[in-house]
Each structure stands twice: as C-alpha cells, then as structure tokens.
Design a protein around this motif. Structure first.
Motif, short mmCIF file in Angstrom:
data_model
loop_
_atom_site.label_atom_id
_atom_site.label_comp_id
_atom_site.label_asym_id
_atom_site.label_seq_id
_atom_site.Cartn_x
_atom_site.Cartn_y
_atom_site.Cartn_z
N PHE A 152 72.13 6.05 -35.45
CA PHE A 152 72.79 5.31 -36.52
C PHE A 152 73.89 4.42 -35.95
CE2 PHE A 152 71.04 9.15 -38.32
CZ PHE A 152 70.42 8.71 -39.47
N ILE A 153 73.86 3.15 -36.34
CA ILE A 153 74.92 2.21 -35.97
C ILE A 153 75.78 2.01 -37.21
CG2 ILE A 153 75.49 -0.07 -35.08
CD1 ILE A 153 72.71 -0.20 -33.84
N VAL A 154 77.02 2.45 -37.15
CA VAL A 154 77.94 2.33 -38.28
C VAL A 154 78.75 1.05 -38.08
CG1 VAL A 154 79.74 3.47 -39.61
CG2 VAL A 154 78.08 4.84 -38.34
N VAL A 155 78.61 0.12 -39.01
CA VAL A 155 79.21 -1.21 -38.87
C VAL A 155 80.39 -1.35 -39.83
CG1 VAL A 155 78.78 -3.68 -38.82
CG2 VAL A 155 76.90 -2.09 -38.34
N GLY A 156 81.53 -1.76 -39.29
CA GLY A 156 82.70 -1.97 -40.15
C GLY A 156 83.98 -2.08 -39.35
N ASP A 157 85.09 -2.04 -40.05
CA ASP A 157 86.41 -2.16 -39.44
C ASP A 157 86.70 -0.92 -38.58
OD1 ASP A 157 89.05 -2.45 -38.76
OD2 ASP A 157 89.75 -2.91 -40.78
N GLU A 158 86.83 -1.13 -37.27
CA GLU A 158 87.02 -0.01 -36.35
C GLU A 158 88.30 0.77 -36.67
OE1 GLU A 158 87.04 0.85 -31.52
OE2 GLU A 158 86.87 -1.19 -32.30
N ALA A 159 89.35 0.07 -37.10
CA ALA A 159 90.61 0.75 -37.41
C ALA A 159 90.46 1.74 -38.55
CB ALA A 159 91.68 -0.29 -37.75
#
Length: 341
Positions: free
Chosen positions: A36-43
């Motif tokens: 799974f690649i979770v995409v979004g704001d790393e912070a």
C-alpha cells in the motif's frame, strides 16, 4: 494470489487521514501479500502511521503530497491549480504502473476529472461511469450506474454503461448472463423521455446483451436485474435517497430497542442474527463506487466514510484488479462496437 500495490489517497474525505490509516491497519491483515502506498501530507501522516507502528512496515510506503483537493474545489480548478495533490499523485501512480488501483474518498468531480486526465478512457468508451453495488432481496447484489459522474447522458453513453456494467456483473458478481434494465418512471414502452426510449432501442438491437426492459424505482432491490442503468442525475438521487432511508430505519430500530428493557433483552438473545440483518442494511457495507471505463481501477469511497467503509472500498479495488476488469470491459466494448457496425 499475486501481490498487488494499491495507492490510497489519504487526504480526501470529510474525516481526515486517520480514517485511511485505521483502514490500512485492517487491510494489511485482510491482504497479507499486498502493498500500500499512502499518499498525503507527510507531516500529518507520519505521526498517524507511527502510532500504529507502521512507519517501518515492509508493505507500507508513505508518499508526500504538498496539496489537498478540498470538497468544495471545482474539478477544473483542482486539475489546473493542484498538480501535487494527493489525489493526482495516487492516480498518476496507477497511470505509471507503480500501483494497480487507486482508492480515494475525495471530491467526486475532481476525482472524475483527474482520473480522465491521468488514465484516459478505454478505446471506444465515450465516458467513464460511477458504479456501485446495491443489495437485493435475494441476499445478493446488483450494480447501479451512473451515480453522479455524468448528470446528462445521451443514448449511446447510457448503452455503453450497460455494456460496462454487464462485464462488471459477470466478473465481480459472478453472474453468468447479467440482466440489464433501464431505470425509468414506468415499465411500459411508452414511458420515459426520448433518451431513455432511444437507449432501450439500442439494447433491443444487441444480440450479445441480456436486456430485460424498464424497471421502476421500487424495483431497485427486488432482484429483477443485475445491472441497472440511468444517468448520473437520477442515479445519484436514487442512491442517496436509499442510503438516507436505510439510516432512518437503523436509527428508528435502535431507538425502539433502547426504549424498553424487554426489547433490550430480546436483542441480546438474538444479537448475532439481528447483527447480520443490520449489516445488510448499512450503507457502509456497500461503500466503494467504481469509476469504470478508464485504463485502470479507480474506487471512490464515500466522503464521510469511516474506517470500516474505507476498507470496503479497498476490498472492491482488490477484487476489480484481480479480475482485470478494465481489460475485460475494453474487449466487450470492442465486440459490441463491431456488432453495431
């Protein structure tokens, strides 16, 4: 079962990225071989993943996105002004082959526009359609499409929705010869507008599709059809109305259960059987609408989905990917176009 990689848009939806991370925990257990690649704001995402001890998980990758598509963003604006959004990156991962499918609970119009731009439609497909499963009286499911991606459709587009829905019903619902119906204001041939009547003629001329005619709104759950076709304006209102009624029924049942000690005792005695009935009614159980007609698998989750509902959307993405649904739709559309010629 071959290992798959799925891209999850973690920033879409009303409830924030924590819902996606909670669903991811369950997905890792349900699908022990998939990545799974979770995409979004790393912070925002890094602390959530760390809290679930997933920051170093071998099957989880965090991909940073500096922008988020908001629910109020217009589709054209989100496409032009937010090229580094989590939604766009997740779709681009599918387009490049790094991921087999994308799951997002973000803005429907933006998802449709960005998916159309990133993935393109299959050869011969006029417009992608938003399709979802709805429960049937027999205990099975049927597919309803379109659910809002195309508010206005011509007869050729509606006919193709039936073709694509038929393939999905055969592959995902395992219907050998799926029954296709047009949602209309009556079952008689004289009922409906010109577009619906013209679409019916196209279905009647096809030798490869199992068209059964018109059905009315009160037959949506009567197991009369496996694929129910309508434009996005009608489909969206029909689906939202049904979901609202299901929630009303569940709320009313719960209120009556807690009103008296005898009903509370009865529920405890028959809890497992009643729970199955409640789960059958709950919209969360059917969360996960497919954007079919694209060169890749894209699943739209409800904007207000909880973790369980988002997991249901992930399961839908896995199922369609394993069935190689885009390829099968492409082949069937090609066959029907040849038949029309």
């Amino acid at each position: 079962m071959a290992a798959l990689t799925l891209a999850l848009d973690a920033m879409g939806g009303d409830n924030g990225p924590s819902i996606v991370v909670d669903a991811l925990v369950d997905a890792l257990s349900v699908f022990p071989q998939h990545h799974f690649i979770v995409v979004g704001d790393e912070a925002e995402l890094a602390p959530l993943l760390a809290a679930q001890q997933l920051e170093q998980h071998p099957r989880v990758t965090l991909k940073h996105a500096s922008q988020t598509v908001e629910m109020g963003d217009k589709p054209g604006y989100s496409l032009r002004a937010k090229p580094d959004s989590s939604m766009r990156i997740a779709l681009d991962l599918v387009a490049s082959g790094e991921a087999a499918a994308c799951v997002s609970s973000g803005n429907t119009g933006a998802l449709m526009t960005k998916a159309y731009f990133s993935l393109k439609t299959l050869p011969g497909v006029l417009r992608p359609a938003l399709m979802s499963a709805i429960p049937q009286a027999s205990g099975g499911s049927a597919f309803l499409l379109d659910l809002g991606a195309n508010p206005v459709c011509d007869s050729d587009t509606l006919f193709q929705f039936g073709v694509m829905g038929s393939v999905a019903a055969k592959q995902v619902l395992h219907k050998e010869n799926p029954r296709i119906a047009l949602l209309n204001m009556g079952e008689e041939d004289i009922k409906g507008n010109d577009v619906v009547k013209s679409t019916a003629q196209l279905f009647q001329q096809s030798k490869t599709l199992n068209y059964i005619g018109f059905i009315e709104g009160d037959d949506l759950f009567a197991d009369k059809a496996d694929v129910i076709v309508c434009d996005g304006f009608v489909g969206n209102i029909a689906l939202k109305s049904c979901e609202g009624l299901a929630e009303l029924l569940l709320t009313n049942i719960r209120a009556n259960i807690h009103a008296h000690w005898l009903t509370r005792w009865f529920v405890k005695l028959f809890y497992s059987r009643l729970q199955r009935s409640w789960d059958w009614l709950k919209p969360d159980h059917y969360n996960g609408a497919s954007l079919i007609g694209l060169r890749g698998v894209v699943i739209k989750s409800h904007g207000d989905a909880n973790a369980k509902a988002f997991l249901s959307a992930i399961e839908q993405a896995v199922s369609e990917t394993q069935q190689d649904l885009p390829t099968r739709i492409r082949d069937q559309v090609e066959n029907v176009l040849l038949e029309q010629e």
